[in-house]
Structure formats: C-alpha cells, structure tokens
Motif scaffolding. Sequence first.
Motif: not given
Length: 606
Positions: A145-147, A207-208, A255-259, A384-385
């Motif tokens: 999704f980010a890509q 997190q990023e 953030r929900r998924l990361h937590a 991508e970074a």
Amino acid sequence: MLRPMAMALLCLGLGACALSPGSAPPVAGAERSLTPAAALRLRVLMDSYLEDDLKLAPWQAIYYDDWRFLDRFDADLDDSYLAARATLERRYLAAVEAIDAKSLQGEDRLAYEVFRRDREMEVAGLAFPWHLLPLNQYESPANDFAQLGSGESTQPFQTVEHYQRFLRKADGFSAWVDQAIERLKEGRRRGIVLPRVLVERMLPQLQELGDGPPEQSVFWGPISRFPANFSATDRQRLAEAYRQKIATVILPAYRRLHAMVRDDYLPYARRDAGLGGLPGGAAWYSHLVRLNTTTDLSPAQIHRLGLDEVARLRAEMEKVRQRVGFQGDLHQFFDHLKTDPRYYYRRGDEVIAGYQALKARINARLPQLFATLPKQDYVIREVEAFRAASAAGASYEPGSPDGSRPGVFFVNTIELSAQPKFGMETLSLHEAAPGHHFQNSVLRAQSRLSKYQRYNGYVAYGEGWALYAETLGPELGLFQDPYQYYGHLSDAMLRAMRLVVDTGLHAYGWSRERAIAYMRDNSSMSDEDIVREVERYMADPGQALAYKIGQMKIRELRNEAERRLGKRFDVRQFHDQVLLSGELPMAVLESKIRQWIASQEGKRAG
C-alpha cells in the motif's frame, strides 16, 4: 525476481482473444481446435471466472492494468471472503472438469490444462490457514500500500480523479489493517505465528511508515509531484485532503498495526525457523513445493538435487580460482572477493550507472538470439528507502502493456557489499533483458493472447526463465572476464543453495543459524545478503525452489531440441516457443515444446 505483490497477483482469469493483424503466429502444433464447442465453452468459462474473481477481489485489477477499481483495497481476510473464495474455486473446478478435454487441441488444450491446474491448486490451498499469517517482512500488503501511495508504482496519479480515488482506497486499507490485527490475534491463540526474527524485521518497517508529519510521509509523494496541468485550486484542495487523510487514517492505521505486532504478537512469536514447526506444517510445505515448482518433486528429491548442484558449482569455482592465479583455497578466495574494495562501488549512483552501461551492451546483441523483441523499454532505479532494509538485492516490476509506464529494474543499494561488480552481468540478464523484463514485455505485447495468458504467472516459469536467461551470457558476448564468470557461478550457486536451505528449513528442521552457516560455507555472498536471503525463505516457503527447478527444465528442453533437430535447430524459434504462449506449468511447457520438436522433425521428413 518479480516484485512480490506483482508476482502473487499475476494469475487471474482467461478471456477469449482472436489473432490480431501483426501479432505473432500461433505456435507450431498449437492450432485452434477443429471442434469449437468445447473450446468455446472453455473460453466462456474462463471469461466468467475472471469477472467473478474481480467481483470478489476487485483491488487486484490494478496489477494487470485494469483501472476500474483504483479506489479499492478490499477486505480479503474475513470469514465471508474466505467462504466466497472457497465456493468460487470449487464451482469453477467442477465446471472445467465437466469439459471434454479430449476434444481440445493445440492452444485450447494448453489453456484447459493451465486453468484446470490453477483451480486444483486453489482448492488444495483452501486447507491451509494462510490468512492467519497475513504479512511478514518480505511480503506485506502494508508495504504494498505504501508503494502504491508513493506515486512511483502501479497506482496512477495523472488526473484529479486518480488522486481522489486513492483517498478512498486509504479507507479500505485502514479496514484491512483492523482485519489483519484480528487474524494475527487468532493465529496467536492457535499457535500459528511467524518466527520471532521475522516479526522483529517487520517492526521498523511499520514504525517508519507510521511516523512523522504527513508532509514527510511516503504518501505525500503524489502531492509533491502534481501534474503540470493541475490548477492552483485543485492543488490546494488535494493537498489539504491528503494532509487530513494521511494524518487521521493512514498513519494511525500503521501505528495500530505496529503497536499490536510489538506488544501483543512479538512475545508469542516462535523460535523455530521452518513451516514444519506449525500444526500441519509438513503438509502445508509439500503443497507449497508443488505450487511453486509446478512439479511433483518431493522436498527430499529437491534437497538431493541441491546438494549435487552445489558440489558441481564448487568445482567450477575452483577452476576460476586457479585461472585467476589466486594463492589460497576456495574459502580464502571467497573472503578475498567479499572484502577487497576493488570489487565494489562506493555509491549507489555508481551502481546504477554501471547497469545503464551494461544495458546498452546487452541490447545490441539480443537480436542474435530472439526473433521477438520487446517494444517497451525498462528503467533502472534504486530500491525505495522505506523497504530497502528487507528487500531483495534486486527485483523487476512489469510496465504497462501500452508502454506508458516502463518496466523497472530495482537495485537495492542499501548495502553496497551485497552488490559486487562481478555479479552485474548475471543480475542484469536475470532481472532485465532477456530475463524478467523481456519475458513480461514480449508476452504482454502478444495481442492474439487472452488477458489470462498475458498475465498468468508461475514462479517456476517466470524465475526459471530468468535464471535460464543468465546462462545465455556467453552467447551474448558476456562472461569474458573470469570474475564475471565467477559472478555467474556465484548466482547459480545461490539458486542451488536455495534447494538445500529452503527444504532444510521447512522439511528437515534446520535452524536459521544452520542455514546461514551453510550459505556462508559455499559462497562469497556478504553476511548481510545471506541473512536477508535466509529470512526470505523463512517468510515465503517453497518460492525460492522454483528458480532452479524451472531453469533446469527449460535447459533440458533446449538440449533435447538441439539433439533431435541438429542443424535445423533455431534458437530464436525455440525462444518464441517458450515465451509466446503465456506462462505455463513445467509439465505443460514440456508437452508443448515436445510437440513443437515433433512438428519440426516432420518438416524435415517431408
């Protein structure tokens, strides 16, 4: 390799397609059926499957350039979806089994074999709880999704409506995150969880993607690169809408998924490395081996093949060591190649420039081996970074059939010690031309083929072709430098080691550490690259087996054709036969090529 999401979604539905003027002729021995009733029934059935599949999961259409559903990122983890998917696959398997296959000939029979196998594999896969492992560090809808949202992938950002549709897509992604969290919790309760190290790799990715203000997010990319024809009013309005959506929907979802992964999943992650450690894991792995290799080889047979191939390649590497006059044993030669700065670039842009120069050299010689060339170009970019830390060393993303979006050869430059100069010729052959780019671009340009035939994907075929493409180096004037030939052997060794390590992890109970040690003992790969490779095999069981298995079959078929046809063998025709009928399971490809060989022998006899 093909990018993970693109590869996962290439297998869709088959529609009928007539031969268009100017397109390639049908393959030898593959004329349309003279009994059209069964063939028509098959094509109608496949058209119907395509539409029903898109009704169930419309978000996937973007990966084969269907833009009707750009605003969709659908729920594919809830019980209703799983039930509907099972019903769909069983219904179409029954329907294709009812067709009289004996009345089909040529390409119609190929299409039948492909479609039936697909449905059989899908039905068999229903037995396994893939939905309880919805993401990992290597294959993750969260990363995909980010890509898409970055504006540098398949999601178009050319019109105001495109921008607005992605805003709606973000709501679907947020809902998917909530479903993924529930499935991760269920997996935790049932003991179907990821290895701990893979979970640890996921955390910095998530997190990023969830950190920082909207203007520093990867999702701000389309706003920072508005098309020139957008009005000031539209720019201002869209910028504010994206700022609001990123801040209130997208970043909170990450953030929900990361937590959840950090606090409620990581403590329950398992210590073992392989799929065999899960309930029913041995059967699951056997299914994935069959799915990925498109053969009936067992994990034990593949493990043995790998051991034999590793031994053969070590002997070849020893010859190179002697040829270059290196004083020391093979392990010392490995260490020398890993540590001497002469073999590595200092900057990522130097790596990209090196590949650009190599591209020109290879392209000049391709007509010698191929009658059908791509109309579409490819570009070379750095990974991508945000995903570089866990991404493969290189990958390929197909372009659009109309040429408006070129193919992309991604090179991971986060760790330059994993990009040796001596590996560049082989890597370019594999990922770009005549490997993945060639295979995809030539195939999609064949307008006589149906959409299914142009987009259907098998790892053994796609990666097997790309690995076979590596072996064409000498015929393209490459590998003249003994170090480049060593680079070819090194990459071949990687694929051979995969046969040993993947089966070792998932069928023989190997630890992550044992797998790393095995690869370190048999190659000059950097430790960072070895770790990424092993953790990739842990995340995607069976996928890495397909490379060598597919390559071995394609090479076996070429050797057979050369032996049987002698001076009449035309490598350009052989490559057309392999490439122009769509991606095929190895057994189907074998049948097709042998029919072609027989037809050429018949011409000689006549």
